[in-house]
Write a protein that holds these residues in place. Structure first.
Motif, PDB file in Angstrom:
ATOM      1  N   SER A 127      -1.314   0.475 -10.223  1.00 27.49           N
ATOM      2  CA  SER A 127      -1.931  -0.745  -9.700  1.00 27.49           C
ATOM      3  C   SER A 127      -1.997  -1.903 -10.691  1.00 27.49           C
ATOM      4  CB  SER A 127      -3.333  -0.443  -9.184  1.00 27.49           C
ATOM      5  OG  SER A 127      -3.255   0.321  -8.005  1.00 27.49           O
ATOM      6  N   SER A 177       1.678  -1.776  -4.550  1.00 24.60           N
ATOM      7  CA  SER A 177       0.367  -1.923  -3.908  1.00 24.60           C
ATOM      8  C   SER A 177       0.155  -3.266  -3.216  1.00 24.60           C
ATOM      9  CB  SER A 177      -0.751  -1.679  -4.925  1.00 24.60           C
ATOM     10  OG  SER A 177      -0.783  -0.327  -5.316  1.00 24.60           O
ATOM     11  N   THR A 191      -4.469   3.935  -8.170  1.00 26.19           N
ATOM     12  CA  THR A 191      -3.843   5.128  -7.606  1.00 26.19           C
ATOM     13  C   THR A 191      -4.336   6.426  -8.231  1.00 26.19           C
ATOM     14  OG1 THR A 191      -1.964   4.950  -9.151  1.00 26.19           O
ATOM     15  CG2 THR A 191      -1.743   3.863  -6.994  1.00 26.19           C
ATOM     16  N   ASN A 213      -5.925   3.308  -1.679  1.00 26.57           N
ATOM     17  CA  ASN A 213      -4.669   2.828  -2.266  1.00 26.57           C
ATOM     18  C   ASN A 213      -3.504   3.776  -2.003  1.00 26.57           C
ATOM     19  OD1 ASN A 213      -4.136   1.070  -5.425  1.00 26.57           O
ATOM     20  ND2 ASN A 213      -2.698   1.506  -3.799  1.00 26.57           N
TER      21      ASN A 213
END
Length: 248
Positions: free
Chosen positions: A85, A115, A198, A220
Motif C-alpha cells: 500500500s 490498491s 495489505t 484492502n
C-alpha cells in the motif's frame, strides 16, 4: 493446454517479505479454477516512526518490487497484484500513473492491480464518495493516504491510524483493534469504510462489520482480489468476505 489447477486464471501476487497476512487472505478468496502465485519483495523490518524511517522503507520496497514481479512472471500469470500500500500513496495521486506503468512494464505488459485503482473501482461500484479510512500507520503514513483520497475527490470524513511501528508489526493488528477502529470512525454520514494496508488481516472482520453497520466495509486484500478477478473475466460471487465480492 490450460494450467491444470488454474485453467480459468493464474494470479501473480507480490508482497513485502514482512507481510504474513495477504497471502493467506487472498488464497481464501480463490474461486474454483483460479490459482495464486506469490513472490516476495525482500525488505527488512525497519522502523517507520518518522518520515526518514518511512522513506527508507519505501526506498527498500521500490528497489525490490520489480525483481519480485519478475520472479512470478516465469509461471505465466494472467495478471499481477502488487500487494503493497505505501508505494501506492506516498508520492500522491499525480505520480500513481507512472508508478503503475512501471509495474506493468516489469510484468511484461500484463494487467496490474494496485490498491488505488482497486479501491476507486470498488467505491464506484458501491456509489460511495463519503468515506472513512483505517490505516495501519503512524501520522507520517496517514498523511499521505489522506491526501491521496482527498486529491481523488472523496469526502474524507475521518481517518484512523493504528500506529504500527514497522512493516512486520502491522500483521499484529487484532480483530478487536479493528472492531474498535471501525466503531470510532463510523458515523451516519459515512457511506463506506475503507481499510488500507495489505498486512492487516481484515477480510473476515470487514464482512461482520458490514452486517452490523449496514454499509460497505472494504478490506484492502479483498478489494485487490475483487478487482483482479473482475478485470480478468472472473465474475464468481464469493461469499463470506463482504458485499463487494458477494454482490458486485
Amino acid at each position: 493446454m490450460p494450467d491444470s489447477l488454474g485453467p480459468r486464471l493464474k494470479v501473480g501476487v507480490v508482497v513485502p517479505s514482512t507481510n504474513t497476512s495477504a497471502q493467506p487472505e487472498l488464497d481464501a478468496l480463490r474461486p474454483d479454477g483460479v490459482t495464486n502465485h506469490t513472490g516476495r519483495m525482500v525488505i527488512d523490518d525497519d522502523p517507520m516512526l518518522d518520515e526518514p524511517g518511512f522513506g527508507h522503507v519505501m526506498h527498500s520496497i521500490r528497489l525490490s518490487t520489480h525483481p519480485a514481479i519478475r520472479s512470478v512472471t516465469g509461471c505465466g500469470p494472467d495478471c499481477v497484484i502488487v500487494g503493497v500500500s505505501p508505494e501506492s500513496y506516498w508520492e500522491g495521486k499525480e505520480s500513481h500513473g507512472s508508478v503503475l506503468d512501471s509495474m506493468r512494464e516489469a510484468a511484461g505488459g500484463r494487467p496490474v492491480t494496485m490498491s488505488p485503482d482497486a479501491i476507486n473501482a470498488a467505491l464506484e461500484a458501491l456509489d460511495a464518495r463519503r468515506i472513512a479510512v483505517i490505516t495501519p500507520y503512524l501520522p507520517v503514513g496517514d498523511d499521505s493516504v489522506g491526501r491521496f483520497f482527498a486529491d481523488s475527490g472523496y469526502d474524507l470524513l475521518n481517518l484512523h491510524g493504528l500506529g504500527m511501528p514497522s512493516p512486520a508489526r502491522i500483521s499484529h493488528v487484532s480483530e478487536a483493534q479493528l472492531r474498535d477502529a471501525v466503531k470510532e470512525i463510523d458515523s451516519a454520514e459515512v457511506e463506506a469504510i475503507v481499510q488500507v494496508g495489505t498486512n492487516v488481516a481484515m477480510a473476515r472482520l470487514a464482512a461482520v462489520a458490514e452486517f452490523w453497520l449496514g454499509k460497505p466495509v472494504l478490506s484492502n486484500n479483498v478489494v485487490l482480489y475483487w478487482h483482479a478477478l473482475r478485470r480478468n473475466g472472473i465474475a464468481d460471487r464469493v461469499r463470506g468476505f463482504g458485499s463487494l465480492l458477494a454482490e458486485h
